[in-house]
Design an enzyme around this catalytic site. Structure first.
Site, PDB file in Angstrom:
ATOM      1  N   LYS A  72       0.819  -1.209   0.000  1.00 15.70           N
ATOM      2  CA  LYS A  72       0.000   0.000   0.000  1.00 15.70           C
ATOM      3  C   LYS A  72       0.856   1.262   0.000  1.00 15.70           C
ATOM      4  CE  LYS A  72      -4.138  -1.969   2.134  1.00 15.70           C
ATOM      5  NZ  LYS A  72      -3.745  -3.375   2.023  1.00 15.70           N
TER       6      LYS A  72
ATOM      7  N   GLU B 277      -1.923   6.689   8.766  1.00 15.28           N
ATOM      8  CA  GLU B 277      -2.511   7.797   8.033  1.00 15.28           C
ATOM      9  C   GLU B 277      -3.681   8.351   8.831  1.00 15.28           C
ATOM     10  OE1 GLU B 277      -3.696   6.097   4.322  1.00 15.28           O
ATOM     11  OE2 GLU B 277      -5.574   5.283   5.099  1.00 15.28           O
TER      12      GLU B 277
ATOM     13  N   HIS C 123     -13.552  -3.450   9.711  1.00 10.62           N
ATOM     14  CA  HIS C 123     -12.972  -3.012   8.441  1.00 10.62           C
ATOM     15  C   HIS C 123     -13.199  -4.018   7.325  1.00 10.62           C
ATOM     16  CE1 HIS C 123     -11.108   0.067  10.912  1.00 10.62           C
ATOM     17  NE2 HIS C 123     -10.557  -0.865  11.637  1.00 10.62           N
TER      18      HIS C 123
ATOM     19  N   GLU D 261     -10.266   1.494  -4.877  1.00 14.35           N
ATOM     20  CA  GLU D 261     -11.078   1.864  -3.732  1.00 14.35           C
ATOM     21  C   GLU D 261     -10.711   3.259  -3.240  1.00 14.35           C
ATOM     22  OE1 GLU D 261     -10.977  -1.180  -0.762  1.00 14.35           O
ATOM     23  OE2 GLU D 261     -11.888  -2.650  -2.108  1.00 14.35           O
TER      24      GLU D 261
ATOM     25  N   GLU E 120      -6.785   2.023  -1.959  1.00 14.16           N
ATOM     26  CA  GLU E 120      -5.969   0.918  -2.438  1.00 14.16           C
ATOM     27  C   GLU E 120      -6.554   0.393  -3.744  1.00 14.16           C
ATOM     28  OE1 GLU E 120      -6.105  -2.156   0.488  1.00 14.16           O
ATOM     29  OE2 GLU E 120      -8.242  -2.524   0.231  1.00 14.16           O
TER      30      GLU E 120
ATOM     31  N   ASN F  32      -7.313  -3.321  -5.546  1.00 22.05           N
ATOM     32  CA  ASN F  32      -7.336  -4.774  -5.442  1.00 22.05           C
ATOM     33  C   ASN F  32      -7.196  -5.369  -6.831  1.00 22.05           C
ATOM     34  OD1 ASN F  32      -7.764  -5.167  -2.572  1.00 22.05           O
ATOM     35  ND2 ASN F  32      -9.761  -4.231  -2.909  1.00 22.05           N
TER      36      ASN F  32
ATOM     37  N   ARG G  68      -7.685  -8.051  -8.421  1.00 25.65           N
ATOM     38  CA  ARG G  68      -8.409  -9.323  -8.517  1.00 25.65           C
ATOM     39  C   ARG G  68      -9.889  -9.014  -8.624  1.00 25.65           C
ATOM     40  NH1 ARG G  68     -10.748  -9.057  -3.595  1.00 25.65           N
ATOM     41  NH2 ARG G  68      -9.543  -8.269  -1.843  1.00 25.65           N
TER      42      ARG G  68
END
Length: 670
Positions: free
Chosen positions: A116, A191, A226, A266, A279, A281, A283
């Site tokens: 990340k 963050e 989360h 995202e 981030e 993903n 996939r």
């Protein structure tokens, strides 16, 4: 052309891929651990290869075994699904090195997004908006709250929200340890934590000819720990300019790394309407069905065609309508989201799309994620889709471990959600009201308990009057039965008499019995829920494979129907207004069934992964962490129930424990 595909995954996503391959005329090869030997995904594929062992590290995370299985079964391609090795660049390279087609993005693109911290650097250069990271050593009280995240992780693992500066060092250490255990990489970063933010994502699809599709938005704000629980497409209430910004940013992100195949970018969207990259993903996402439903696409089929070298059309199909997805988990939200295990006897959700992992008759174990199924509703408008999903879940027949079904129904009907005013803190903020037990003043639970009692009585071999307690021409004591509502543990004593005027129920004066049709035990050599032969090595419990009884009551002039199914001492009462679960209690409880004060018992089966720096004889405070259990891909803290002295510790890292196992003893006092 792909002719035979190995699915390097399990459960729901493996079944999903097999279904599309069957439509496309592609043969399928499944892999399974020993725990999954009789799982639906292994049965439904054309061939299956055993991966010896149960733990993911020994099976689904062994890239060498997966490649070997593909070659042994004659597959010419590999689809990784999601989770496990789906975002591991080295696995993609190993698949390609073996001469197999990799159904996914190039390894270089996966590698670019694997960390990340590195991903944020790439996105910054591509002009994608993002939050600036913080130096953990320089975080001040003015920076709080902050979010500690694992650089290599996902799914909420290694993630902590820190609201007090004094707690930061311990949370950093805890996140590092969990990240190292889960991902083999202890790198973390910090963050700002954005209060009241929404989680919005964009589905991207890119071919190897330069075409990049962005398939609208999805809102995934309803999360626990989360991890997403309810998702929908399109994301409601976004300004058109923000939608355009999200789409352009997602396309730029895909082009910046030379992406191919299906992926998701995202974002966090602040209350003020600004978007920040979270981030990517690399996939297929769990929530991809809501995008499929509104665009009329099969994303798995498109993944396969892109892997075969086909071109996408210049523009994707326009979206139509609204889709909402709920993840049905075997977990107890009211008790720290504890995962649940056991036999899933029955799973039926009429009228909606259901992408499920297990079927009726399958066992839910401790080794894997507790998600049972994804339930998806689609309609012309958001309000209709939400209503359809809540109604379908309410009427679902789910017999087995405790699930989050009731929480899902209540969340979907919450005024804030119905108005589209949700954020990532929704479930945490409203958890008490979403998990509260049904009101004792209401009649729903007492009526369901009465139906269970009448169904139990009706199973006796006698006349109807005899089964229900007989008729007398003088007043007599009522028939009594006791049940414990699950989950929650509230006990209900049901009392009723059969008089010349019909049924008289204690505390329910306006109830009359119309019909009781007892269920009949099925052939013990056959599992009526799954259609499979019963396992000869498994004892068949009384009522294990019983057909449901039907109880019809007149409640203040309204006809109500209750379907009661028994499995051992459990009673599942299904009605059009919702389901209820009870445990039938014995008349004379075992007086020896008690636990010594201060005993800490394992709340679930799992593995001890860490022990706190405590020793027998140390004084501990109430709520102090003593050890951590890992079960179903989640870590659970076991804490001291009260201040006292640790007098015994029966746990060690790596130890497998069953539910109820004694872990430690804390004696009150000095």
């Amino acid at each position: 052309m792909i002719r035979s595909l190995l699915v390097a995954n399990r459960a729901e996503i493996a079944r999903r891929i097999v279904r599309t391959c069957r439509d496309l005329g592609i043969a399928t090869v499944a892999v399974h651990s020993d725990a999954d030997a009789d799982a639906p995904h292994a049965r439904e594929a054309d061939a299956a290869v055993r991966l010896p062992g149960d733990a993911p590290a020994d099976t689904y995370l062994r890239g060498d075994l997966l490649v070997k299985a593909a070659l042994a079964a004659g597959a010419d391609a590999v689809h990784p699904g999601y989770g496990f090795l789906s975002e591991h660049a080295d696995f993609a390279r190993a698949v390609r090195a073996a001469g197999l087609v990799w159904v996914g993005p190039p390894p270089e693109a996966m590698e670019a997004m694997a960390s990340k911290t590195r991903a944020k650097e790439i996105m910054r250069k591509a002009g994608v908006p993002l939050l600036d990271p913080l130096d953990p050593a320089e975080v001040t009280a003015g920076d709080l709250p902050v979010l500690v995240k694992a650089a290599a992780g996902g799914g909420g693992r290694g993630m902590r929200v820190v609201r007090e500066l004094a707690a930061l060092p311990a949370e950093l250490d805890s996140a590092r340890a969990e990240a190292a255990s889960a991902f083999g990489d202890g790198e973390i970063f910090v963050e700002p934590y954005m209060e009241g933010a929404r989680h919005v994502e964009v589905q991207v699809l890119a071919d190897n000819h330069g075409t990049v599709w962005t398939l609208g938005t999805r809102d995934c704000s309803l999360q626990r720990r989360h991890q997403k629980v309810i998702e929908e497409a399109p994301a409601p209430g976004l300004e058109e300019e923000l939608r355009r910004t999200l789409g352009e940013s997602a396309a730029n992100a895909a082009r910046a790394i030379g992406y191919e195949g299906a992926g998701t970018v995202e974002f966090l969207v602040s209350p003020s309407g600004r978007a920040y990259f979270l981030e990517m993903n690399t996939r297929l996402q769990v929530e991809h069905p809501v995008t499929e439903e509104i665009h009329g696409l099969d994303l798995v089929a498109l993944q396969l065609r892109i892997a075969e070298g086909e071109r996408l059309d210049a523009e994707p199909p326009a979206p139509r309508g609204h889709a909402v997805e709920a993840r049905l988990y075997a977990e107890d939200p009211a008790r720290g989201w504890r995962p649940q295990t056991g036999i899933l006897h029955r799973l039926e959700v009429p009228g909606l799309r259901v992408d499920s992992g297990p079927d009726g008759g399958d066992a839910i174990g401790v080794h894997y994620d507790p998600m049972l199924a994804k339930v998806i509703a689609v309609a012309p408008t958001r309000a209709e889709a939400v209503r359809r999903l809540a109604h379908g879940l309410e009427r679902a027949r789910i017999h087995g471990p405790v699930t989050n079904r009731e929480l899902l129904v209540r969340a979907l009907r919450h005024p804030e959600f119905e108005a589209g005013r949700m954020d990532t803190g929704f479930l945490e903020r409203h958890l008490p009201e979403l998990t509260a037990e049904a009101s004792e003043n209401g009649e729903a639970v007492p009526l369901a308990a009465l139906a269970a009692a009448l169904a139990d009585a009706a199973r006796r071999p006698a006349t109807v009057a005899g089964r229900l307690g007989g008729w007398r021409n003088v007043p007599s004591q009522p028939q009594l039965r006791s049940y414990r509502a699950e989950p929650g543990g509230t006990e209900h004593e049901v009392g009723y008499r059969l008089t010349r005027d019909g049924l008289l129920a204690e505390g329910l004066p306006d109830v009359r019995l119309l019909t009781v049709e007892p269920g009949w035990a099925a052939d013990p050599g056959r599992d009526t829920q799954s259609g499979r032969a019963a396992d000869p090595g498994r004892a068949v419990q009384p009522g294990r494979d019983a057909d449901p009884a039907r109880v019809v009551l007149d409640v203040a002039g309204v006809r109500r129907t209750f379907e009661v199914t028994a499995y051992g001492d459990r009673r599942y009462v299904d009605t059009p207004q919702g389901g209820h679960v009870f445990t039938a209690l014995p008349r004379f409880p075992d007086p020896t069934a008690r636990t010594e004060p201060g005993s800490l018992l394992a709340p679930m089966p799992g593995t001890v992964v860490r022990i706190a720096e405590v020793a027998v004889g140390d004084r501990v405070e109430a709520g102090q962490s003593l050890l951590w259990l890992e079960a179903m891909k989640m870590e659970h803290r076991v804490t001291a129930p009260a201040a006292g002295v640790l007098t015994a510790l029966h746990a060690a890292p790596g130890r497998q424990v069953e539910v109820g196992a004694l872990l430690a003893v804390v004696a009150a006092g000095e």
